[in-house]
Scaffold this motif. Structure first.
Motif, PDB file in Angstrom:
ATOM      1  N   LEU A 423       0.858  -1.173   0.000  1.00 42.39           N
ATOM      2  CA  LEU A 423       0.000   0.000   0.000  1.00 42.39           C
ATOM      3  C   LEU A 423       0.903   1.234   0.000  1.00 42.39           C
ATOM      4  N   ASN A 431      -5.457   4.929  -2.519  1.00 41.68           N
ATOM      5  CA  ASN A 431      -4.897   3.596  -2.750  1.00 41.68           C
ATOM      6  C   ASN A 431      -5.818   2.743  -3.606  1.00 41.68           C
ATOM      7  N   MET A 432      -7.106   2.868  -3.386  1.00 33.83           N
ATOM      8  CA  MET A 432      -8.067   2.101  -4.170  1.00 33.83           C
ATOM      9  C   MET A 432      -8.025   2.495  -5.643  1.00 33.83           C
ATOM     10  N   ARG A 433      -7.797   3.756  -5.902  1.00 36.08           N
ATOM     11  CA  ARG A 433      -7.816   4.242  -7.296  1.00 36.08           C
ATOM     12  C   ARG A 433      -6.556   3.862  -8.059  1.00 36.08           C
ATOM     13  N   TRP A 434      -5.610   3.182  -7.400  1.00 36.40           N
ATOM     14  CA  TRP A 434      -4.519   2.552  -8.157  1.00 36.40           C
ATOM     15  C   TRP A 434      -5.102   1.467  -9.058  1.00 36.40           C
ATOM     16  N   GLY A 435      -6.189   0.835  -8.601  1.00 37.65           N
ATOM     17  CA  GLY A 435      -6.843  -0.190  -9.411  1.00 37.65           C
ATOM     18  C   GLY A 435      -7.623   0.408 -10.566  1.00 37.65           C
ATOM     19  N   ILE A 444     -15.806   2.127  -5.158  1.00 33.40           N
ATOM     20  CA  ILE A 444     -14.805   1.806  -4.124  1.00 33.40           C
ATOM     21  C   ILE A 444     -15.484   1.125  -2.940  1.00 33.40           C
ATOM     22  N   CYS A 448     -14.815  -2.752  -1.620  1.00 34.64           N
ATOM     23  CA  CYS A 448     -14.384  -3.008  -0.242  1.00 34.64           C
ATOM     24  C   CYS A 448     -15.376  -3.897   0.501  1.00 34.64           C
ATOM     25  N   CYS A 484      -5.930  -4.665  -0.590  1.00 34.32           N
ATOM     26  CA  CYS A 484      -5.293  -4.986  -1.875  1.00 34.32           C
ATOM     27  C   CYS A 484      -6.227  -5.790  -2.774  1.00 34.32           C
ATOM     28  N   ARG A 487      -8.638  -3.323  -4.238  1.00 38.29           N
ATOM     29  CA  ARG A 487      -7.949  -2.568  -5.297  1.00 38.29           C
ATOM     30  C   ARG A 487      -7.930  -3.362  -6.602  1.00 38.29           C
TER      31      ARG A 487
END
Length: 579
Positions: A423, A431-435, A444, A448, A484, A487
């Protein structure tokens, strides 16, 4: 020259500054070399009868001095701009190239070595570059101008300065031959030193848990001492440079003083006068300072030459994995086929990590993979997003060989959740928007919930705006794994791979995650690597791997009937639960 061309390509938009710096250095040198001639004229015109020569020559000297200072300031400004710009471009080019590297390319250089090249080596090169466009340009110009000006005063006296130049050249060349291999050895030890630091910091919890601080300190001290010893040896040799040069310069100045004074007395100041002798001595001192400067630059460039080679090695290394020209941009489905695949990490290796893998997975299926440590489970799944290329056979995704796809498109269609995922510092949302950088707050939240992360996120005071520390140090292992997974879900991939990524969550949560994935991503192919039989027993197909081969294959009931490794694992993990 190959290294110079490679580094030279990084100058780019700073070429103007890199050319202006030596231009102003040349003007500064010219002005400085004219000043002694004016001083000589001033001395010769001082007869004690009038202040006019002093005022006229004094004003001229002030103008020349301020003009020289102005040129020096501009030269320093442009040299600093050019060198720091070069450092920026080198680091950007290195970072871009490293990001394009395959895993095998990174393994070849090692992480610690790449860090050293981006920090210590870049600093050495840029320091040397600043000296080259300023000091290294100034030193030979000052020597040439000083010798030429001396020759205009008296050719015989100028020969004393010229005679020392080849002597110093021979000494410097000899030092280069001896010192260069030492510097080459030093940088390899720098890599080992950085590796020790990196390993210690990454495993600091283990070090403290086993009370091994003293051992790690001793290991680091040994590596640091080896670097120190090599530097001492190099500096001992380089130290010969300054005294040799000083002896040559002062010897030439003494000869000028003695023979100049003798010439003034014998000729009655017709061949040489006091003002001209004063100028010759000034030029001698300028030669001394310039050659001292040159020797300093020489030391830096000797060290920087090795650093430049190490940087050029990275910049000139093409990634072993590249996208084909006009590569396929769309992955049609989550179908996966391994056709007689064998793989080894290095071409020269005799043993294959994977051997004779024949595997066919339909889109939307859930595949479980079990196997002991070293059975090459991770090696198998790394071939799907083409993190490595197969050695023999072919891997197909969506009916196409992975080598036919554009790498970005292929990897966008395959999401991998590792056991030790990372992370990044920032909020949970970031961090979620890396996906998926375009993901809405609702998407999101849904991801989750599927990963069972929403439960603990809602307990944080700032909920989804909670700041995650670098590496996710302020959340537990199970929480990190669930974040993760969320994500990866946000990528909405065609293939979703879990590499033992629920090892830190309890069996109930593990079951809820698998149920959520089955309902939310029915068309996505799911591959689950696990140590627990319960994590994979509901999969459409379960693979048991051993020593790089698939030794058992089937669903839960079929594998129990085979009475092999899978049944042993099942019995050992469920023994006593009925009681």
């Amino acid at each position: 020259m190959h290294k110079v061309k490679t580094i030279g390509r990084c100058i780019r938009e700073y070429r103007k500054e890199s050319l202006l710096a030596p231009t102003f250095v040349a003007l500064e040198c010219l002005l400085e070399c004219i000043i002694p001639l004016i001083m000589a004229r001033l001395i010769n015109q001082m007869d004690g009868n009038s202040m006019r020569p002093i005022l006229e020559n004094g004003v001229l000297l002030l103008i020349m001095a301020f003009a020289s200072l102005f040129c020096g300031v501009l030269a320093g400004k442009y040299a600093a701009t050019g060198s720091t710009g070069l450092a920026k471009n080198i680091r950007e080019d290195l970072f871009d190239r490293i990001n394009d590297f395959s895993f095998s390319d990174v393994d070849k250089f090692s992480t610690s070595s790449l860090v050293t090249r981006m920090t210590t080596d870049v600093t050495n090169v840029t320091n040397a570059y600043q000296m080259l466009i300023r000091m290294a340009f100034r030193a030979p110009l000052m020597v040439i101008f000083s010798v030429v000006m001396s020759a205009t005063i008296n050719v015989k006296m100028a020969t004393y300065f010229m005679a020392m130049i080849p002597i110093l050249g021979i000494v410097l060349f000899g030092i280069v031959i001896i010192v260069r291999p030492i510097f080459k050895r030093i940088f390899k030890k720098y890599d080992a030193l950085n590796n020790s630091v990196q390993e210690n910091i990454a495993g600091i919890r283990v070090v403290k848990a086993f009370v091994r601080e003293d051992y790690e300190k001793e290991k680091f001290a040994k590596a640091a001492n080896e670097v120190r010893n090599d530097f001492v040896n190099a500096e001992k040799i380089l130290a010969l440079n300054a005294p040799t040069m000083t002896v040559c310069i002062y010897s030439s100045i003494l000869l000028v003083c003695y023979n100049g004074a003798k010439m003034i007395i014998n000729s009655g100041a017709t061949e040489l006068n006091a003002g001209e002798l004063s100028s010759l001595l000034t030029y001698g001192v300028q030669c001394l300072i310039s050659l001292m400067m040159a020797s300093f630059v020489f030391v830096m460039t000797t060290m920087a030459a090795e650093s430049a080679g190490r940087i050029a090695e990275v910049l000139n290394t093409d990634s072993s994995l590249t996208s084909p020209e006009n590569g396929i941009k769309e992955v049609a489905s989550g179908d996966i086929d391994f056709d007689k695949v064998s793989f080894k990490y290095k071409k020269e290796s005799k043993k294959f990590a994977l051997s004779d893998i024949d595997l066919h997975i339909k889109s939307g299926e859930t595949i479980g993979i079990l196997g002991g440590t070293g059975s090459s489970k991770t090696s198998l799944i790394q071939l799907i997003p083409r993190l490595y290329d197969v050695s023999e056979g072919a891997v197909r995704v969506g009916g196409k060989d992975v080598r036919e796809y554009d790498l970005v498109s292929l990897r966008d269609a395959v999401a991998v959740v590792l056991q030790k995922n990372v992370l990044f510092s920032g909020t949970i949302k970031e961090n979620m928007r890396w996906g998926n950088k375009e993901a809405t707050d609702e998407e999101i939240l849904e991801a989750c919930r599927i990963s069972q992360a929403d439960e603990f996120i809602q307990q944080f005071p700032k909920k989804y705006d909670t700041h995650i520390e670098r590496g996710g140090t302020n959340v537990s292992g199970g929480q990190k794994q669930r974040l993760c997974i969320a994500r990866a879900i946000l990528k909405k991939p065609k293939v979703l791979i879990f590499d033992d990524s629920t090892s830190a969550v309890d069996t109930k949560t593990d079951a809820l995650i698998r149920k959520g994935l089955a309902n939310s991503l029915p068309e996505t192919t799911k591959i689950i690597i696990a140590q627990r039989v319960s994590s994979v027993q509901e999969a459409d197909k379960i693979l048991v791997m051993d020593n790089g081969r698939i030794v058992e294959s089937g669903n839960h009931e079929e594998l129990l009937k085979q009475n092999g490794i899978y049944k042993e694992l099942f019995d050992s993990q469920t023994k006593g639960k009925g009681e």
